[in-house]
Design a protein around this motif. Structure first.
Motif, PDB file in Angstrom:
ATOM      1  N   VAL A  97     -21.358  -4.040  23.141  1.00 50.23           N
ATOM      2  CA  VAL A  97     -20.272  -4.886  22.630  1.00 50.23           C
ATOM      3  C   VAL A  97     -20.353  -4.973  21.111  1.00 50.23           C
ATOM      4  CG1 VAL A  97     -19.352  -7.232  22.572  1.00 50.23           C
ATOM      5  CG2 VAL A  97     -20.049  -6.215  24.748  1.00 50.23           C
ATOM      6  N   LYS A  98     -21.557  -5.123  20.567  1.00 48.47           N
ATOM      7  CA  LYS A  98     -21.711  -5.175  19.109  1.00 48.47           C
ATOM      8  C   LYS A  98     -21.227  -3.881  18.478  1.00 48.47           C
ATOM      9  CE  LYS A  98     -25.050  -5.990  15.401  1.00 48.47           C
ATOM     10  NZ  LYS A  98     -26.454  -6.369  15.053  1.00 48.47           N
ATOM     11  N   LEU A 141     -13.571  -4.556  25.130  1.00 49.16           N
ATOM     12  CA  LEU A 141     -12.145  -4.322  24.874  1.00 49.16           C
ATOM     13  C   LEU A 141     -11.350  -5.617  24.767  1.00 49.16           C
ATOM     14  CD1 LEU A 141     -11.270  -1.142  26.965  1.00 49.16           C
ATOM     15  CD2 LEU A 141     -12.201  -1.349  24.659  1.00 49.16           C
ATOM     16  N   SER A 142     -11.854  -6.706  25.358  1.00 48.38           N
ATOM     17  CA  SER A 142     -11.156  -7.988  25.232  1.00 48.38           C
ATOM     18  C   SER A 142     -11.481  -8.695  23.922  1.00 48.38           C
ATOM     19  CB  SER A 142     -11.493  -8.900  26.417  1.00 48.38           C
ATOM     20  OG  SER A 142     -12.876  -9.219  26.439  1.00 48.38           O
ATOM     21  N   SER A 179      -7.950 -11.003  29.399  1.00 52.39           N
ATOM     22  CA  SER A 179      -6.908 -10.787  28.387  1.00 52.39           C
ATOM     23  C   SER A 179      -5.561 -11.297  28.889  1.00 52.39           C
ATOM     24  CB  SER A 179      -6.814  -9.303  28.029  1.00 52.39           C
ATOM     25  OG  SER A 179      -6.671  -8.492  29.182  1.00 52.39           O
ATOM     26  N   ARG A 180      -4.742 -11.801  27.990  1.00 49.64           N
ATOM     27  CA  ARG A 180      -3.443 -12.365  28.347  1.00 49.64           C
ATOM     28  C   ARG A 180      -2.550 -11.298  28.978  1.00 49.64           C
ATOM     29  NH1 ARG A 180       1.515 -12.902  25.762  1.00 49.64           N
ATOM     30  NH2 ARG A 180       2.712 -14.744  26.357  1.00 49.64           N
ATOM     31  N   ASN A 181      -1.990 -11.628  30.138  1.00 51.31           N
ATOM     32  CA  ASN A 181      -1.149 -10.693  30.895  1.00 51.31           C
ATOM     33  C   ASN A 181      -1.865  -9.381  31.214  1.00 51.31           C
ATOM     34  OD1 ASN A 181       1.042 -12.394  31.129  1.00 51.31           O
ATOM     35  ND2 ASN A 181       2.121 -11.569  29.346  1.00 51.31           N
ATOM     36  N   ALA A 186      -4.435  -2.026  28.978  1.00 53.40           N
ATOM     37  CA  ALA A 186      -3.653  -0.971  28.326  1.00 53.40           C
ATOM     38  C   ALA A 186      -4.518  -0.148  27.381  1.00 53.40           C
ATOM     39  CB  ALA A 186      -2.482  -1.576  27.562  1.00 53.40           C
ATOM     40  N   LYS A 187      -5.700  -0.673  27.030  1.00 54.60           N
ATOM     41  CA  LYS A 187      -6.596   0.042  26.121  1.00 54.60           C
ATOM     42  C   LYS A 187      -7.681   0.816  26.870  1.00 54.60           C
ATOM     43  CE  LYS A 187      -7.938  -3.401  23.543  1.00 54.60           C
ATOM     44  NZ  LYS A 187      -8.766  -3.925  22.438  1.00 54.60           N
ATOM     45  N   LEU A 188      -7.545   0.945  28.179  1.00 59.73           N
ATOM     46  CA  LEU A 188      -8.535   1.682  28.967  1.00 59.73           C
ATOM     47  C   LEU A 188      -7.829   2.701  29.854  1.00 59.73           C
ATOM     48  CD1 LEU A 188     -11.429   2.128  30.039  1.00 59.73           C
ATOM     49  CD2 LEU A 188     -10.938   0.355  31.754  1.00 59.73           C
ATOM     50  N   ALA A 189      -8.193   3.966  29.712  1.00 62.08           N
ATOM     51  CA  ALA A 189      -7.638   5.027  30.549  1.00 62.08           C
ATOM     52  C   ALA A 189      -8.775   5.742  31.263  1.00 62.08           C
ATOM     53  CB  ALA A 189      -6.846   6.021  29.708  1.00 62.08           C
ATOM     54  N   VAL A 190      -8.576   6.024  32.550  1.00 63.85           N
ATOM     55  CA  VAL A 190      -9.568   6.787  33.314  1.00 63.85           C
ATOM     56  C   VAL A 190      -8.948   8.119  33.704  1.00 63.85           C
ATOM     57  CG1 VAL A 190     -10.734   4.725  34.117  1.00 63.85           C
ATOM     58  CG2 VAL A 190      -8.931   5.698  35.520  1.00 63.85           C
TER      59      VAL A 190
END
Length: 453
Positions: A97-98, A141-142, A179-181, A186-190
């Protein structure tokens, strides 16, 4: 490359009237030589390199945009997969995370829109460092604004890592909750068969086969293609394919011209042109509307898959004729929330999850930016991912998933994500659990066509 005056005027007209733009210039940066057993030293080295090269990218991209008058919508950076950089460090999610927050700070200082590469390639198995990074994704990511994550969970050569697929179902639920909604998802794709030179987020990263620096271009012209299709309402499909090919040829040449000049100014290698048609919520800038202009009354109705196959084939052929450096995803994006035609189709009931999955059998991106009820169980999310990755594995192509569970929402509700991410109707998802299948885990074997040696 010689560009005629007539081509320049034609490109300017496409820009003014049909939303043609350079969707992204993405600088790939190798960070492997920054690796250190001390996290603070790693962070300092990485941050210095990203800030230096990011500011250089912004400066020269602005100059090129002013010179040619073609908008460059996004300036982005892709870095070496973070799991490789974190291998020597202690297996603590706090360290991952850091590192993510340091990437975010550096991107912000440089003025970069998004930074990709917080991810791992785990198609055959997970190291301890990779598993630690995956566990850190929800918090990382949050708690960042610009960092995007990717995971390659499958490949034609390796099959599907079902252990990772099951784990990711829970990770996506956790990220959505934070995260809101659910917009953090949306920032993670597999992916299956993720390309190393993709300039588009969220899946961009600087692959291990790339040089120290590589400048990749993502062009976009759904509005241009839609216009040319609308101008040819009576030609047969063979002729229509030729018309689309010639159009994509022209916009690819414009993209490569800008990419090569920008790379020269920066003193880095020119990588590839990704010729994907990437829609936006702007009027007329829709892939679904191209399909409807071909004669399919509404995206999702019978004929949609065949029409999309024709479109993608013509796009690839036109781009390949224009450039010897076509790469990345290079096809057609069909994100639900970012395409007004796709949104209308879901609202009208002509496009459901099953038909969307069928469309991905011929497109190059997969199930992208679709919202589902927040109560969807992790096993169902994992099952959706497994289905989509199987299409990529068996057909030896890239497929991916960006799914957004939205807490408190039911099918038919509209969720607003804002900006380029648009809005999405929450899709109706079968809640029958496939947990008995996916939780067998193990590795779904590679198909027989993988045995090519």
């Amino acid at each position: 490359m010689r560009i005629s005056v007539e081509e320049v005027f034609e490109t300017v007209k496409m820009t003014l009237d049909h939303h043609f733009d350079i969707r992204t210039v993405t600088l790939g940066i190798n960070l492997k030589d920054c690796v250190d057993r001390n996290l603070d030293r790693l962070v300092r080295r990485v941050r210095a390199r990203i800030v230096e090269k990011g500011k250089l990218l912004i400066c020269h991209a602005d100059l090129i945009e002013q010179k040619y008058g073609i908008p460059i919508t996004n300036r982005r950076i892709a870095v070496t997969p973070a799991s490789l950089l974190l291998e020597p460090l202690p297996r603590r999610t706090s360290a991952a995370v850091k590192f993510a927050r340091a990437l975010d700070t550096a991107a912000g200082e440089a003025g970069i829109d998004f930074l990709g590469g917080f991810g791992a390639l785990v198609q055959k198995g997970m190291t301890a460092a990779e598993e630690n990074l995956i566990d850190a994704i929800p918090e990382a990511l949050s708690r960042t604004q610009r960092v995007c994550g990717f995971l390659n969970l499958a490949s034609t050569r390796a099959g599907i890592n079902m252990n990772a697929v099951v784990k990711v179902g829970h990770i996506i639920k956790d990220l959505a909750r934070r995260s809101r909604n659910g917009v953090g998802c949306a920032k993670l794709a597999v992916f299956a068969n993720v390309p190393e030179d993709n300039p588009f987020m969220a899946g961009a990263h600087h692959g291990i086969g790339e040089p120290d620096f590589s400048l990749n271009i993502g062009i976009s012209g759904p509005g241009v293609v839609r216009n040319i299709v609308a101008q040819n309402p009576d030609c047969d499909l063979t002729q229509l394919s030729e018309v689309i090919k010639r159009t994509v040829f022209k916009i690819t040449r414009a993209g490569e011209l800008i990419g090569r000049e920008l790379a020269d100014l920066m003193g880095v290698d020119f990588g590839i042109v990704d010729i994907s048609l990437a829609p936006t919520t702007s009027t007329g800038d829709s892939v679904a509307e191209i399909i409807e202009a071909m004669g399919v009354v509404r995206m999702g109705w019978p004929g949609s898959t065949a029409a999309l196959a024709l479109l993608i084939d013509a796009v690839k052929k036109g781009g390949a004729m224009a450039s010897g450096n076509v790469g990345g995803l290079s096809g057609t994006f069909i994100p639900v929330s970012e395409d007004t035609g796709m949104i209308r189709a879901v609202e009208a009931g002509t496009l459901n999850l099953e038909k969307l999955e069928a469309l991905t059998s011929v497109c190059s991106v997969g199930l992208d930016m679709f919202a589902i009820p927040g109560k969807t169980p992790p096993a169902v999310i994992s099952s959706i991912i497994a289905d989509e990755l199987a299409i990529g594995v068996v057909n030896n192509k890239t497929t991916g998933v960006r799914v957004i569970p939205v807490a408190g929402k039911k099918p038919g509700d509209i969720v607003h994500f804002g900006g380029l991410l648009g809005s999405a109707p929450v899709m109706d998802i079968p809640m029958f659990s496939s947990s008995r299948f996916v939780e067998r885990q193990g590795r779904l074997p590679s198909p027989i066509q993988a045995l090519r040696n």
